[in-house]
Design a protein around this motif. Structure first.
Motif, PDB file in Angstrom:
ATOM      1  N   PRO A   1      18.164   6.009  -3.310  1.00 16.12           N
ATOM      2  CA  PRO A   1      17.565   4.933  -4.118  1.00 16.12           C
ATOM      3  C   PRO A   1      16.042   4.984  -4.187  1.00 16.12           C
ATOM      4  O   PRO A   1      15.445   4.398  -5.098  1.00 16.12           O
ATOM      5  CB  PRO A   1      18.041   3.653  -3.409  1.00 16.12           C
ATOM      6  N   PHE A   2      15.408   5.670  -3.219  1.00 14.87           N
ATOM      7  CA  PHE A   2      13.948   5.720  -3.224  1.00 14.87           C
ATOM      8  C   PHE A   2      13.405   6.822  -4.139  1.00 14.87           C
ATOM      9  O   PHE A   2      12.232   6.813  -4.496  1.00 14.87           O
ATOM     10  CB  PHE A   2      13.427   5.942  -1.796  1.00 14.87           C
ATOM     11  N   THR A   3      14.252   7.784  -4.504  1.00 11.09           N
ATOM     12  CA  THR A   3      13.792   8.889  -5.350  1.00 11.09           C
ATOM     13  C   THR A   3      13.291   8.411  -6.704  1.00 11.09           C
ATOM     14  O   THR A   3      12.190   8.788  -7.128  1.00 11.09           O
ATOM     15  CB  THR A   3      14.905   9.933  -5.517  1.00 11.09           C
ATOM     16  N   PRO A   4      14.050   7.580  -7.438  1.00 12.75           N
ATOM     17  CA  PRO A   4      13.519   7.127  -8.735  1.00 12.75           C
ATOM     18  C   PRO A   4      12.252   6.295  -8.603  1.00 12.75           C
ATOM     19  O   PRO A   4      11.399   6.306  -9.496  1.00 12.75           O
ATOM     20  CB  PRO A   4      14.669   6.300  -9.324  1.00 12.75           C
ATOM     21  N   LYS A   5      12.116   5.578  -7.495  1.00 10.76           N
ATOM     22  CA  LYS A   5      10.892   4.800  -7.297  1.00 10.76           C
ATOM     23  C   LYS A   5       9.682   5.722  -7.132  1.00 10.76           C
ATOM     24  O   LYS A   5       8.602   5.449  -7.659  1.00 10.76           O
ATOM     25  CB  LYS A   5      11.042   3.897  -6.075  1.00 10.76           C
ATOM     26  N   LEU A   6       9.882   6.821  -6.392  1.00 10.48           N
ATOM     27  CA  LEU A   6       8.797   7.780  -6.226  1.00 10.48           C
ATOM     28  C   LEU A   6       8.457   8.438  -7.558  1.00 10.48           C
ATOM     29  O   LEU A   6       7.281   8.609  -7.905  1.00 10.48           O
ATOM     30  CB  LEU A   6       9.190   8.843  -5.195  1.00 10.48           C
ATOM     31  N   VAL A   7       9.499   8.812  -8.317  1.00  5.72           N
ATOM     32  CA  VAL A   7       9.275   9.448  -9.613  1.00  5.72           C
ATOM     33  C   VAL A   7       8.492   8.514 -10.532  1.00  5.72           C
ATOM     34  O   VAL A   7       7.533   8.923 -11.200  1.00  5.72           O
ATOM     35  CB  VAL A   7      10.622   9.848 -10.252  1.00  5.72           C
ATOM     36  N   GLN A   8       8.880   7.255 -10.551  1.00  5.31           N
ATOM     37  CA  GLN A   8       8.200   6.298 -11.414  1.00  5.31           C
ATOM     38  C   GLN A   8       6.768   6.042 -10.943  1.00  5.31           C
ATOM     39  O   GLN A   8       5.847   5.891 -11.749  1.00  5.31           O
ATOM     40  CB  GLN A   8       8.978   4.986 -11.453  1.00  5.31           C
ATOM     41  N   ALA A   9       6.568   6.002  -9.630  1.00  4.41           N
ATOM     42  CA  ALA A   9       5.233   5.709  -9.090  1.00  4.41           C
ATOM     43  C   ALA A   9       4.220   6.786  -9.439  1.00  4.41           C
ATOM     44  O   ALA A   9       3.014   6.514  -9.502  1.00  4.41           O
ATOM     45  CB  ALA A   9       5.313   5.542  -7.575  1.00  4.41           C
ATOM     46  N   THR A  10       4.703   8.008  -9.668  1.00  2.00           N
ATOM     47  CA  THR A  10       3.769   9.102  -9.956  1.00  2.00           C
ATOM     48  C   THR A  10       3.526   9.287 -11.446  1.00  2.00           C
ATOM     49  O   THR A  10       2.805  10.204 -11.834  1.00  2.00           O
ATOM     50  CB  THR A  10       4.292  10.419  -9.357  1.00  2.00           C
ATOM     51  N   ASP A  11       4.129   8.447 -12.284  1.00  2.00           N
ATOM     52  CA  ASP A  11       3.844   8.518 -13.716  1.00  2.00           C
ATOM     53  C   ASP A  11       2.379   8.182 -13.975  1.00  2.00           C
ATOM     54  O   ASP A  11       1.780   7.347 -13.277  1.00  2.00           O
ATOM     55  CB  ASP A  11       4.735   7.535 -14.489  1.00  2.00           C
ATOM     56  N   ASN A  12       1.802   8.829 -14.980  1.00  2.00           N
ATOM     57  CA  ASN A  12       0.423   8.553 -15.417  1.00  2.00           C
ATOM     58  C   ASN A  12      -0.607   8.757 -14.305  1.00  2.00           C
ATOM     59  O   ASN A  12      -1.656   8.115 -14.295  1.00  2.00           O
ATOM     60  CB  ASN A  12       0.311   7.127 -15.968  1.00  2.00           C
ATOM     61  N   MET A  13      -0.289   9.616 -13.349  1.00  2.00           N
ATOM     62  CA  MET A  13      -1.220   9.988 -12.264  1.00  2.00           C
ATOM     63  C   MET A  13      -1.656   8.779 -11.434  1.00  2.00           C
ATOM     64  O   MET A  13      -2.742   8.772 -10.849  1.00  2.00           O
ATOM     65  CB  MET A  13      -2.455  10.702 -12.813  1.00  2.00           C
ATOM     66  N   ALA A  14      -0.827   7.749 -11.365  1.00  2.00           N
ATOM     67  CA  ALA A  14      -1.216   6.508 -10.682  1.00  2.00           C
ATOM     68  C   ALA A  14      -1.669   6.724  -9.235  1.00  2.00           C
ATOM     69  O   ALA A  14      -2.725   6.212  -8.831  1.00  2.00           O
ATOM     70  CB  ALA A  14      -0.068   5.509 -10.745  1.00  2.00           C
ATOM     71  N   PRO A  15      -0.915   7.483  -8.405  1.00  2.00           N
ATOM     72  CA  PRO A  15      -1.370   7.617  -7.010  1.00  2.00           C
ATOM     73  C   PRO A  15      -2.679   8.376  -6.885  1.00  2.00           C
ATOM     74  O   PRO A  15      -3.477   8.106  -5.980  1.00  2.00           O
ATOM     75  CB  PRO A  15      -0.218   8.370  -6.330  1.00  2.00           C
ATOM     76  N   TRP A  16      -2.927   9.302  -7.801  1.00  2.00           N
ATOM     77  CA  TRP A  16      -4.155  10.099  -7.704  1.00  2.00           C
ATOM     78  C   TRP A  16      -5.369   9.266  -8.105  1.00  2.00           C
ATOM     79  O   TRP A  16      -6.441   9.398  -7.505  1.00  2.00           O
ATOM     80  CB  TRP A  16      -4.030  11.355  -8.562  1.00  2.00           C
ATOM     81  N   PHE A  17      -5.195   8.401  -9.092  1.00  2.00           N
ATOM     82  CA  PHE A  17      -6.279   7.479  -9.426  1.00  2.00           C
ATOM     83  C   PHE A  17      -6.560   6.540  -8.253  1.00  2.00           C
ATOM     84  O   PHE A  17      -7.714   6.238  -7.938  1.00  2.00           O
ATOM     85  CB  PHE A  17      -5.927   6.659 -10.675  1.00  2.00           C
ATOM     86  N   LEU A  18      -5.501   6.080  -7.598  1.00  2.00           N
ATOM     87  CA  LEU A  18      -5.667   5.153  -6.479  1.00  2.00           C
ATOM     88  C   LEU A  18      -6.391   5.820  -5.311  1.00  2.00           C
ATOM     89  O   LEU A  18      -7.347   5.263  -4.753  1.00  2.00           O
ATOM     90  CB  LEU A  18      -4.297   4.643  -6.029  1.00  2.00           C
ATOM     91  N   VAL A  19      -5.952   7.025  -4.947  1.00  2.00           N
ATOM     92  CA  VAL A  19      -6.595   7.730  -3.832  1.00  2.00           C
ATOM     93  C   VAL A  19      -8.045   8.055  -4.168  1.00  2.00           C
ATOM     94  O   VAL A  19      -8.955   7.885  -3.344  1.00  2.00           O
ATOM     95  CB  VAL A  19      -5.820   9.022  -3.490  1.00  2.00           C
ATOM     96  N   SER A  20      -8.280   8.510  -5.390  1.00  2.00           N
ATOM     97  CA  SER A  20      -9.634   8.869  -5.795  1.00  2.00           C
ATOM     98  C   SER A  20     -10.557   7.653  -5.779  1.00  2.00           C
ATOM     99  O   SER A  20     -11.689   7.721  -5.283  1.00  2.00           O
ATOM    100  CB  SER A  20      -9.602   9.492  -7.193  1.00  2.00           C
ATOM    101  N   ALA A  21     -10.081   6.528  -6.308  1.00  2.00           N
ATOM    102  CA  ALA A  21     -10.902   5.318  -6.328  1.00  2.00           C
ATOM    103  C   ALA A  21     -11.187   4.819  -4.916  1.00  2.00           C
ATOM    104  O   ALA A  21     -12.309   4.393  -4.606  1.00  2.00           O
ATOM    105  CB  ALA A  21     -10.203   4.231  -7.144  1.00  2.00           C
ATOM    106  N   THR A  22     -10.185   4.880  -4.053  1.00  2.00           N
ATOM    107  CA  THR A  22     -10.375   4.436  -2.668  1.00  2.00           C
ATOM    108  C   THR A  22     -11.380   5.320  -1.943  1.00  2.00           C
ATOM    109  O   THR A  22     -12.258   4.833  -1.220  1.00  2.00           O
ATOM    110  CB  THR A  22      -9.030   4.449  -1.915  1.00  2.00           C
ATOM    111  N   LEU A  23     -11.263   6.623  -2.154  1.00  2.00           N
ATOM    112  CA  LEU A  23     -12.181   7.563  -1.512  1.00  2.00           C
ATOM    113  C   LEU A  23     -13.607   7.349  -2.005  1.00  2.00           C
ATOM    114  O   LEU A  23     -14.559   7.360  -1.218  1.00  2.00           O
ATOM    115  CB  LEU A  23     -11.727   8.994  -1.804  1.00  2.00           C
ATOM    116  N   ALA A  24     -13.755   7.131  -3.302  1.00  4.50           N
ATOM    117  CA  ALA A  24     -15.094   6.917  -3.858  1.00  4.50           C
ATOM    118  C   ALA A  24     -15.700   5.615  -3.361  1.00  4.50           C
ATOM    119  O   ALA A  24     -16.910   5.524  -3.131  1.00  4.50           O
ATOM    120  CB  ALA A  24     -15.026   6.918  -5.381  1.00  4.50           C
TER     121      ALA A  24
END
Length: 503
Positions: free
Chosen positions: A28-51
């Motif tokens: 059940p967690f696989t589709p949640k992970l797939v959806q969470a990575t749409d539109n580069m969302a985690p990478w924007f979050l990590v990048s903004a936090t790091l900056a």
């Protein structure tokens, strides 16, 4: 075609093998992970936090990583339109594992994997290791989830990873890693400060520390202010030092103070000399620390803070943390005409430009003054006759660095070591036809570092003869009058400084 058919068959067999593996509790967690990575969302979050939290050193890293991910995502979208590969047959995928939405685009390559691989690879050069490990693990999980959820073939993921690594390579070329911004240049360990060992409580409160604050170093205005009207920045910095080091003696320079005398007295009477200011102020403090064999605590509070950044310190707070850590190191010092320099000494056109910048800065600010001074200098550019180590030449610009500088975009950038025992010598001579036009174009386009008349080398000493007046030298950003014959030399590992712990 046979090779391609064989590869597709292998790809399909691996796909079926991966999708057969399942953990019902995790499906059940696989589709949640797939959806969470749409539109580069985690990478924007990590990048903004790091900056936002990593300070200036890691903002560059965050920018490089998100640019790489964006480029990989765009490139993979272009490749998708060219290939048109059909998505895998997902009839055997458990419903709980299948994504919430369909993906109508081509299967090859995996855009999610491309962005993830690009972000992780671009981040890996100079981000903290725990963060790099976490992001790399997340990127690997994203790649696996694209196959495990039935959205992509393994070949799609490999293609996406290749695109991502290529994008990261290009991003690294555009914004090269500069790990010394975060970790500091190589220094020679000098152990812990004795006070931190003998009486850590009193030492951490600043016992024996004399801190000198230059209140206008960061503002591009006159270096000193009236004793009756100190700049607001001086209150902030002095108060911050006093709060962190309540036993320290804190001196704020006033208009009628002689900086050299104040620094000398502070070093003579204290056990540790701390200085809050820019590179010119730090240079004066270093001279006093050397004269009295005192360790130097650098609290960067100027415009550029080149020496502090090379130590791995980008703010007053980081300098205070380095003091609390108590780690001392030795660094090289350069000498020119009886003066020391921690960063660079220059002659030729540069000292004239610095003089104009300092003259105009009180009216318009340091950076606008720098730009105007540069334009004026290019307009009036003329070479300086000189004899460099016995060789007569006409010099547009010459640079002598304390330790070897790494070249970044054709410009000497930061140093990876402060204890290599060398001078970095770079000279741009006037040897081509139409020298004024050629030099101006080269400076504007940045080509002069590898153009005609340019030379670079390392040395332990250098002799310079300047026959004609004026004989101006720039020493750590301050202009001084030199003698007819100037000698550059090194004092290896001469200065003790507080440095942050190496990671």
């Amino acid at each position: 075609m046979r090779v391609l058919d064989s590869l597709q068959k292998i790809d399909q067999r691996v796909y079926r093998a991966v999708t057969r593996v399942g953990l019902p509790a995790l499906d059940p967690f696989t589709p949640k992970l797939v959806q969470a990575t749409d539109n580069m969302a985690p990478w924007f979050l990590v990048s903004a936090t790091l900056a936002a939290t990593g300070g200036k050193p890691l903002r560059r890293t965050a920018l490089r990583a998100i640019l790489a991910a964006g480029a990989a995502n765009a490139l993979s979208a272009s490749v998708k339109r060219a290939t048109g590969r059909t998505r895998p047959d997902s009839t055997g995928i458990p419903p709980a594992r299948f994504p919430y939405r369909n993906y109508p685009s081509s299967s090859f390559p995996s855009g999610h994997t491309a962005a993830a691989a690009a972000f992780a690879a671009a981040l890996a050069s100079d981000a903290p290791r725990p963060l790099t490990a976490m992001v790399s693990a997340l990127a690997g999980t994203v790649a696996l989830s694209r196959v495990h959820s039935g959205v992509h073939y393994p070949g799609d993921v490999l293609g996406g990873a290749a695109i991502g690594l290529g994008a990261a390579f290009l991003a690294r070329a555009a914004l090269p890693p500069r790990p010394e911004l975060a970790t500091g240049a190589l220094t020679e360990p000098a152990g812990a400060h004795p006070g931190h060992v003998e009486d850590p409580g009193r030492a951490l409160e600043g016992e024996g520390v004399t801190a000198v604050v230059n209140p206008r170093s960061a503002e591009g205005l006159p270096a000193l202010v009236s004793a009756n009207a100190p700049a607001p920045a001086s209150f902030d910095t002095a108060a911050k030092i006093k709060k962190a080091l309540p036993r320290a003696r804190v001196l704020v320079l006033a208009e009628d103070d002689d900086i050299g005398q104040v620094m000398d007295e502070a070093a003579r009477t204290g056990e540790i000399l701390a200085v809050a200011g820019g590179d010119g102020t730090v240079n004066t403090a270093a001279r006093a620390a050397l004269d009295h064999d005192r360790p130097l605590l650098v609290l960067p509070d100027g415009t550029l803070n080149n020496f502090a950044r090379t130590l791995g310190l980008s703010s007053v707070d980081e300098g205070l943390l380095a003091f609390a850590n108590g780690r001392l190191a030795r660094v090289d010092v350069g000498e020119v005409d009886g003066r020391i320099f921690l960063n660079t000494s220059s002659f030729g056109s540069y000292p004239r430009m610095v003089e104009r910048r300092d003259r105009w800065a009180p009216k318009i600010g340091k950076w606008p003054a720098f730009v105007l001074a540069l334009c004026r200098d290019l307009w009036e550019l003329s070479p300086t006759p000189a004899v460099v180590d016995g060789s007569p030449t006409r010099v547009w610009w010459a640079f002598v660095g304390n330790c070897r500088y790494r070249t970044h975009a054709r410009v000497p950038a930061l140093r990876e070591s402060l204890v290599d025992g060398m001078l970095d010598v770079r000279v741009l001579g006037a040897r081509s036809p139409f020298p004024r036009l050629r030099a101006g174009i080269d400076v504007l386009l940045g080509r002069h570092w590898h153009g005609e008349g340019y030379s670079e080398r390392t040395a332990t000493e250098l002799t310079l003869t300047i026959p004609d007046l004026p004989r101006r030298l720039a020493v750590d950003g301050e202009v001084v009058e030199g003698s007819r014959t100037v000698r550059f030399a090194k004092r290896p590992a001469a200065l003790r400084v507080f440095v942050p712990p190496r990671t």
